[in-house]
Design an enzyme around this catalytic site. Structure first.
Site, PDB file in Angstrom:
ATOM      1  N   GLY A 199       0.817  -1.210   0.000  1.00 44.87           N
ATOM      2  CA  GLY A 199       0.000   0.000   0.000  1.00 44.87           C
ATOM      3  C   GLY A 199       0.848   1.255   0.000  1.00 44.87           C
ATOM      4  O   GLY A 199       1.962   1.284  -0.534  1.00 44.87           O
ATOM      5  N   SER A 200       0.332   2.286   0.649  1.00 46.67           N
ATOM      6  CA  SER A 200       0.955   3.609   0.562  1.00 46.67           C
ATOM      7  C   SER A 200       2.338   3.665   1.191  1.00 46.67           C
ATOM      8  O   SER A 200       3.082   4.601   0.925  1.00 46.67           O
ATOM      9  CB  SER A 200       0.064   4.645   1.223  1.00 46.67           C
ATOM     10  OG  SER A 200      -1.204   4.606   0.613  1.00 46.67           O
ATOM     11  N   THR A 201       2.696   2.702   2.043  1.00 47.23           N
ATOM     12  CA  THR A 201       4.050   2.746   2.605  1.00 47.23           C
ATOM     13  C   THR A 201       5.073   2.680   1.477  1.00 47.23           C
ATOM     14  O   THR A 201       6.188   3.167   1.615  1.00 47.23           O
ATOM     15  CB  THR A 201       4.313   1.593   3.590  1.00 47.23           C
ATOM     16  OG1 THR A 201       4.045   0.354   2.930  1.00 47.23           O
ATOM     17  CG2 THR A 201       3.448   1.697   4.826  1.00 47.23           C
ATOM     18  N   PHE A 202       4.669   2.078   0.355  1.00 46.39           N
ATOM     19  CA  PHE A 202       5.589   1.953  -0.765  1.00 46.39           C
ATOM     20  C   PHE A 202       5.888   3.314  -1.407  1.00 46.39           C
ATOM     21  O   PHE A 202       6.882   3.481  -2.110  1.00 46.39           O
ATOM     22  CB  PHE A 202       5.034   0.986  -1.811  1.00 46.39           C
ATOM     23  CG  PHE A 202       6.054   0.600  -2.851  1.00 46.39           C
ATOM     24  CD1 PHE A 202       7.023  -0.365  -2.583  1.00 46.39           C
ATOM     25  CD2 PHE A 202       6.090   1.237  -4.092  1.00 46.39           C
ATOM     26  CE1 PHE A 202       7.973  -0.705  -3.527  1.00 46.39           C
ATOM     27  CE2 PHE A 202       7.050   0.899  -5.037  1.00 46.39           C
ATOM     28  CZ  PHE A 202       7.990  -0.067  -4.751  1.00 46.39           C
ATOM     29  N   LYS A 203       5.007   4.296  -1.169  1.00 49.32           N
ATOM     30  CA  LYS A 203       5.237   5.641  -1.721  1.00 49.32           C
ATOM     31  C   LYS A 203       6.579   6.196  -1.231  1.00 49.32           C
ATOM     32  O   LYS A 203       7.158   7.086  -1.853  1.00 49.32           O
ATOM     33  CB  LYS A 203       4.094   6.581  -1.332  1.00 49.32           C
ATOM     34  CG  LYS A 203       2.793   6.251  -2.067  1.00 49.32           C
ATOM     35  CD  LYS A 203       1.615   7.022  -1.511  1.00 49.32           C
ATOM     36  CE  LYS A 203       0.316   6.534  -2.147  1.00 49.32           C
ATOM     37  NZ  LYS A 203      -0.869   6.997  -1.392  1.00 49.32           N
TER      38      LYS A 203
END
Lengths: 486, 449
Positions: free
Chosen positions: A221-225
């Protein structure tokens, strides 16, 4: 009559010769096969005749696994796990026919059969004492481990927590929920153990035997941003947190008739700074910059954080992967941690740790040191660099962004009084209509990081739409607090 | 002139007792790190017994072979130690005290035989008495009320708690009978007959005794389910027949008869076939797990020997309890685990030496009856070791027999000590210098210096 008597004597000689040859065949040639036959209980007993070394943490202060002398002749030493469930997936269990976790991975040290212990073994053999194995001290912080387990178990959901010392790579916490009591699996009875194991194995929904921290990968999810941002900043030295990026409400995906919205259809104002987009976790800017950069740059940045490398800590870690190059639309999804982008919680903790450690990712490890039965040191793990993920400058920019997430963004629940915390939330959609995975990665104190954490809460384990900020961040908060000793 | 070598005999006897005491100590050290309290009792008890046996031997058979008593003492002692060791594991039925008591009685029988039987040739006059007594003992277990079936074989007779295995005594009596009978009939058996192809066939009517022995052996096999004794007796008879007649045809006829009988019995009686199947496919799961005629015991014995490897686990450090009846038929396997290949070789060597001393006695004997009796007794000992050790090591199909001097069991110990007494008696006669002639003729016959 002497000549037939001599022939009878010869026949007797032949009989004894045959017996001796056959006994030699059994005792020398067939011996290994007979010894290891599964119906020969001696190898089973032999497992329990060794005074297996202890597994400890916190420099030997907390005992996680110990051997107790029962005085029984067949099953002399019994394995016990005084700390129970919270440590099961790391410590493992010592079963009649197998061993898992550290019990398995460091088995040769624990049972003393490792070449380093050969002299010791010879002395035990001559003195006739039961053989003693070496002790294994883990890097775990027992207090943080227990808190992580308690918090995660209290959510009633499945998941994992990993905490790392960013400067060394030492793993301070590794929890997987649901867990199980390892003691029944260490019983000296194959049937009891098989029954207990099969019962755990039969639970296909909760899979308690699985170590979710390293055993399986999940959409980050957004942690990959964070990684997408790292690639974006590394791509051009002139960029910083204030660089403006496109932030449309919906981004049309090339070669498809769908467009990518922001979370819950929120607006990010068309244009935004990287800092703002990251803080409120807009989707469209990161999808946009990734499509601009292309697959290879994102992949390269991911690999620099350790993604795709095989790790042994010394437990085997599943390989994380951002997935194959399947065109721009797919890349847009990958950039925000969706699609075939799959990470282990340990890998995401390494991402946080790498940024915390000024861009250098340290090799994660669980073994602090191995000491002989007499207490003498046999081996100590020296921290080792895995890779340079980003430059110290980019690491500083990313830290600023992550601090802002905890101060003003989606990760407020992770904030600690008087300590600067840096973090990033993630809520990964796994399938339409299915509950999301909730993530949180963080480190603290931001100025001089002592701990980096990844919290993962699996989808489907609860009906409500748990976001990383709501459910994962508070757990990270408690773990960081425990490690920092507050 | 043969030397008496009594000093050497005493030294070897002391050495044998010392080895046994060391083994006792080793068992205790292996089990709980302490020298067992019983070491002195057992060791000194055995030492005193053997000293008594030695004194009897020195007085009543001074020219006897000096090796026999020390060798037998050694295997008997190792057997005692193993039974003591197995008793420590708590396996039911193993009792070192009982075995020591039987050893004492064995030594009493040994001494009594030497004292009473001044000249073994007296036995020749008892040929048929021995034959009938042997046969009667063999068939005794078949009688109602006193006959007992233990572990599937009806080879025991008993009153109350007390039971004996008469076939062990029958074994000696029948060898005496064979020796006497064959000495009387050997000329007829050896010479009469026709030659067909390459072998000399005996006359049909001379086949009688062979057929009777064959029938008795098969009877034992079928009615008592005792393959071991059946094979033992028939084999001994054939060997002695061969020694008496020098005719290979008897050996061939004997083997054919026995194999034929066994094959026939195998088709009619399941337990014979089961033993054979078990031998061929011992480790297959079906054979191992089946309820009747399972190879569990055999395989556990093989596991023990294999686990012992070359040097063994050391006394007191193996798991003999895994083998059912490890103190009885399978004592060789239990010993193999703790003393290893090395220990088993040494034990086989001791047996081989006992047999060799017996056969040497036979060769040196001065009359045919002594030759046959000594040869027969030596062979039956070797043959018994071959059948049981070959059986537990899967060289041949397993047939239950006692490992001489080692297995727990009173009857076998008494009988085998008597067997040794007979060999000692005959070796004394064979090695005694012949009476000196009244006139020394040596000098007068010198023709030339």
């Amino acid at each position: 009559m002497n000549s037939p008597l001599k022939r009878v004597a010869l026949a007797c000689l032949l009989m004894f010769g045959l017996l001796m040859a056959n006994v030699t065949y059994l005792g020398a040639v067939q011996a290994d096969g007979l010894r290891s036959d599964s119906r020969n209980v001696r190898s089973f007993y032999a497992r329990y005749s060794v005074d297996r070394g202890w597994i400890t943490s916190d420099n030997g202060k907390v005992v996680l696994a110990k051997s107790v002398d029962t005085g029984d002749t067949d099953f002399r030493f019994k394995r016990e796990y005084p700390e129970g469930k919270a440590f099961t997936h790391v410590v493992g269990y010592f079963a009649p026919e197998s061993a898992s976790g550290i019990e398995g991975a460091e088995g040769r040290y624990l049972d003393g059969s490792h070449p380093d212990l050969v002299v010791r073994r010879a002395i035990d053999l001559i003195s006739g004492k039961p053989h003693k194995g070496a002790n294994v001290d883990l890097t775990l912080n027992a207090k943080a481990q227990k808190i992580a387990y308690k918090d995660l178990a209290n959510t009633g959901k499945r998941g994992a927590v990993v905490a790392i010392d960013p400067k060394t790579g030492a793993i301070l916490t590794m929890v997987s929920v649901p867990s199980y009591d390892p003691n029944p699996l260490a019983a000296a009875n194959k049937k009891t153990v098989n029954d207990a194991y099969n019962k755990l194995d039969a639970d296909k929904t909760n899979k308690p035997l699985l170590n979710r921290a390293i055993g399986l990968t999940y959409a980050p999810g957004s942690t990959f941003k964070t990684i997408t941002s790292a690639a974006f900043l590394m791509d051009d030295e002139s960029r910083d947190v204030n660089t403006m990026v496109n932030a449309p409400d919906a981004l049309p995906l090339p070669d498809t008739n769908i467009s990518l919205p922001n979370y819950h259809g929120e607006s990010c104002g068309g244009r935004a700074t990287l800092l703002a987009a990251y803080t409120i976790s807009c989707n469209t800017p990161f999808a946009d910059v990734a499509m601009e950069m292309g697959y290879d740059k994102l992949k390269e940045q991911a690999e620099k954080f350790g993604i795709g490398s095989s790790l042994n800590i010394p437990l085997d870690v599943a390989k994380s992967d951002i997935g194959p190059d399947e065109g721009k639309a797919a890349l847009a999804m990958t950039a925000i941690g969706q699609r075939s982008n799959q990470m282990t919680p340990l890998q995401m903790a390494m991402v946080a740790a790498g940024i915390a450690n000024r861009g250098t990712v340290m090799k994660p490890y669980l073994i602090n040191k191995i000491t002989g039965p007499d207490g003498g040191e046999i081996d100590t793990t020296d921290p080792d660099e895995l890779s340079e993920a980003v430059t110290p400058e980019v690491a500083a920019e990313l830290t600023t962004m992550m601090i802002n997430v905890v101060r003003n963004g989606t990760g407020r629940a992770a904030g600690l009084p008087n300590v600067t915390v840096a973090g990033k939330t993630g809520t990964a959609e796994t399938a339409p209509g299915k509950p999301s995975h909730a993530w949180f990665i963080s480190f603290a104190p931001a100025e001089d990081p002592k701990v980096a954490v990844a919290v993962f809460v699996e989808s489907g384990s609860a009906g409500n739409d748990a976001t990383g900020g709501a459910i994962a961040a508070p757990i990270a908060h408690d773990v960081m607090q425990a490690v920092l000793g507050q | 002139m043969t030397a008496k070598r009594r000093g050497a005999q005493l030294a070897m006897l002391a050495f044998a007792v010392l080895i046994v005491m060391g083994a006792y100590a080793s068992v205790g050290l292996g089990i709980d790190g302490q020298i067992p309290a019983g070491m002195l009792t057992y060791g000194l008890g055995l030492g005193a017994l053997m000293l008594a046996a030695y004194l009897v031997l020195a007085k009543w058979a001074p020219w006897a072979d000096p090796l026999l008593l020390p060798l037998v003492t050694l295997v008997n002692g190792i057997g005692l130690v193993m039974i003591y060791r197995i008793e420590q594991t708590g396996q039911d039925g193993a009792s070192a005290t009982t075995q020591l008591m039987w050893t004492a009685l064995g030594v009493v029988m040994f001494s009594a035989t030497l004292i009473v039987l001044k000249d073994h040739r007296a036995l020749q006059r008892l040929t048929y008495t021995a034959g009938f007594a042997g046969l009667a003992l063999l068939l005794l277990p078949l009688l109602p009320f006193i006959g007992r079936e233990i572990n599937g074989a009806r080879i025991w007779v008993g009153v109350g708690r007390f039971s004996i295995q008469p076939s062990e005594f029958a074994k000696i009596l029948l060898v005496v009978f064979f020796a006497g009978y064959l000495v009387a009939k050997r000329d007829v058996l050896a010479l009469a007959g026709r030659r067909l192809l390459f072998i000399d066939l005996p006359r049909a009517r001379d086949l009688g005794p062979v057929l009777i022995t064959w029938a008795v052996s098969l009877g034992v096999l079928v009615m008592q389910k005792d393959l071991g004794s059946s094979l033992l007796l028939f084999g001994a008879f054939i060997a002695m027949l061969y020694v008496a007649t020098q005719r290979t045809s008897w050996v061939l006829i004997g083997i054919l008869l026995f194999v034929g009988g066994a094959v026939l019995a195998g088709q009619v009686f399941s337990h014979v076939e089961a033993r054979f199947d078990g031998w061929l496919n011992a480790s297959s799961p079906e054979m191992y797990d089946r309820e009747f005629g399972s190879t569990y015991q055999l395989m556990q014995g093989l596991f023990a020997i294999g686990s012992g490897g070359i040097l063994g686990t050391g006394l007191g450090q193996g798991h003999p309890r895994q083998i059912p009846l490890s103190f009885s038929d399978f004592i060789f396997s239990a010993t193999g685990e703790e003393l290893g290949l090395t220990g088993l070789m040494a034990i086989l060597m001791v047996y081989a030496l006992i047999v060799e001393r017996g056969l040497r006695t036979s060769l040196a004997a001065r009359d045919p009856f002594s030759k046959l009796l000594a040869g027969g007794l030596s062979f039956i000992l070797a043959w018994q070791v071959f059948i049981i050790v070959g059986g537990v090591t899967r060289l041949i199909p397993l047939t239950g027999l006692v490992t001489p001097f080692m297995s727990a069991g009173g009857s076998a110990l008494l009988a085998n000590w008597m067997l040794i007494a007979l060999l000692v008696r005959m070796s004394d006669a064979a090695r005694k210098p012949p009476p000196q002639a009244i006139q020394d003729e040596g000098l007068t016959q010198v023709m030339q210096r």
